[in-house]
Design a protein around this motif. Structure first.
Motif, PDB file in Angstrom:
ATOM      1  N   SER A 200      29.045 -51.599   7.915  1.00 55.37           N
ATOM      2  CA  SER A 200      28.225 -51.456   6.714  1.00 55.37           C
ATOM      3  C   SER A 200      27.066 -52.448   6.804  1.00 55.37           C
ATOM      4  CB  SER A 200      29.096 -51.763   5.479  1.00 55.37           C
ATOM      5  OG  SER A 200      28.301 -52.142   4.360  1.00 55.37           O
ATOM      6  N   TYR A 203      26.050 -55.739   1.024  1.00 51.33           N
ATOM      7  CA  TYR A 203      26.663 -55.466  -0.281  1.00 51.33           C
ATOM      8  C   TYR A 203      25.835 -56.106  -1.395  1.00 51.33           C
ATOM      9  CZ  TYR A 203      28.010 -60.303  -0.862  1.00 51.33           C
ATOM     10  OH  TYR A 203      27.963 -61.657  -1.047  1.00 51.33           O
ATOM     11  N   PHE A 265      27.530 -51.002  -1.746  1.00 48.18           N
ATOM     12  CA  PHE A 265      27.615 -51.276  -0.306  1.00 48.18           C
ATOM     13  C   PHE A 265      26.589 -50.425   0.428  1.00 48.18           C
ATOM     14  CE2 PHE A 265      30.073 -47.524   1.118  1.00 48.18           C
ATOM     15  CZ  PHE A 265      30.664 -47.107  -0.062  1.00 48.18           C
ATOM     16  N   TRP A 306      37.797 -50.012   4.108  1.00 45.82           N
ATOM     17  CA  TRP A 306      37.111 -49.208   3.083  1.00 45.82           C
ATOM     18  C   TRP A 306      38.086 -48.090   2.714  1.00 45.82           C
ATOM     19  CZ3 TRP A 306      32.467 -51.203   1.513  1.00 45.82           C
ATOM     20  CH2 TRP A 306      31.862 -52.144   2.361  1.00 45.82           C
TER      21      TRP A 306
END
Ligand SMILES: O=C(NC1CCCCC1)N[C@H]1[C@H](O)[C@@H](N2CCCCC2)[C@@H]2OC[C@H]1O2
Length: 331
Positions: A200, A203, A265, A306
């Motif tokens: 990712s 955030y 995110f 996740w």
């Protein structure tokens, strides 16, 4: 081929897990299984599971199927991150999800299951949709349903459209444009050791600034919550009145009437928002004024996860082309 099947929450109070109807054998026996991208064994409650460990689950009886074949001398044994586990022997049989039929699917029959599976009477077993390298069958590892089905699928993909306290969908072999908005952002997947591991892009907490920093973790439909590095988790709960990291409850809890910020995110340039309702996962016990957070620390696990709390905020494409990628879209 293409196919679709429902993903139904097993509990009306909060999204512990989702089950999907599957058929096994001839004549078809229907079971409700938990599709789990965080593991790669397809195992079921069966006629080999001791009656003392079965509490209302549907079972698969290979002896009642004219197409079942014992995979002689093969066994399996699995332990999940929450400490639950199961073990047993192996058959091959016809296996279908959403009309996608695999004739010789390895179906792992349970000879023992741990207590959390016995008490979860709405889950009749699991369909591992991780990479086949994680399969525990010995002496020869077996292929997942997705690996077996892939050559028959119009496209080598499956998608997850999980929903908050509502029935969602798993699609196989196609991407349903009506299920998402905007564009799908694809990012690379590291298949070692066998999870859908991706990174990712960062955030944000509520309307606060977005922190662009790589967060590598796994997309895991079989895990209820999101588990991230402690620094991120403390930054989130700092914004929650009365939040505390409870040793007795095993994680961050807060008064159920606290105001929660959304959690954002990043996937590449795209942003995904987990709404406050998903971030307040459940009362610690029925009727309690104390609630357990949907975001918890991954420090004790060793990998970031996740889970469903994040996945249900998006439409997710598990792309099994070579090299595999994972796609995320808003919906
Ligand atoms: O163990 C994990 N995840 C870990 C959670 C803690 C942090 C590390 C990852 N997922 C499992 C999940 O808990 C199981 N559970 C059984 C009872 C009903 C609910 C589902 C089910 O079996 C395998 C998988 O799904």
């Amino acid at each position: 081929d293409t196919g679709s099947a429902a993903a139904t929450p097993i509990d009306p109070r909060f999204d512990i897990a989702y089950v999907t109807p599957v058929t096994i054998g001839t004549p078809p026996q229907t079971l409700q299984l938990d599709l789990d991208t965080g593991s790669s064994d397809l195992w079921v409650f069966s006629s080999h599971t001791p009656a003392s460990q079965v509490r209302g689950q549907q079972i698969y009886s290979p002896d009642k199927s004219t197409t079942s074949k014992l995979l002689d001398g093969h066994t399996w044994s699995i332990r999940y991150g929450d400490g639950s586990g199961s073990r047993g022997n192996v058959y091959t049989d016809n296996f279908a999800i959403g009309g996608i039929m695999v004739e010789t699917q390895a179906v792992e029959t349970a000879e023992e299951v741990s207590s959390s599976f016995t008490t979860e009477d709405n889950i009749d077993g699991l369909v591992g949709l991780g990479f086949s390298t994680l399969n525990t069958v010995s002496p020869e590892g077996q292929l997942t349903f997705f690996d077996n089905a892939k050559p028959k699928l119009d496209a080598p993909v499956f998608t997850a459209d999980l929903k908050y306290m509502k029935e969602g969908t798993y699609d196989f072999g196609f991407i349903d444009e009506s299920k998402y908005t905007g564009e799908i952002t694809y990012v690379p997947v590291d298949t070692d050791p066998g999870y859908w591991t991706f990174t990712s892009s960062g955030y944000g907490v509520g309307s606060g600034t977005f922190s662009s920093s790589p967060i590598t973790g796994i997309a895991d439909t079989g895990t209820s919550l999101v588990y991230l590095p402690t620094a991120i988790v403390t930054a989130y709960y700092r914004q929650v009145e009365g939040a505390t990291n409870s040793r007795s409850y095993g994680g961050y809890v807060f008064p159920c009437n606290s105001t929660l910020p959304p959690f954002v995110f990043g996937i590449g340039e795209a942003k995904f928002t987990i709404p406050p309702s998903y971030m307040s996962y459940a009362a610690v016990t029925d009727g309690s004024p104390t609630c357990f957070g949907g975001l918890q620390s991954s420090s004790g696990i060793g990998i970031n996860i996740w889970g469903d709390v994040a996945l249900k905020a998006a439409f997710v494409v598990f792309n099994g082309e070579e090299p595999p990628t994972i796609g995320w879209a808003n919906k």
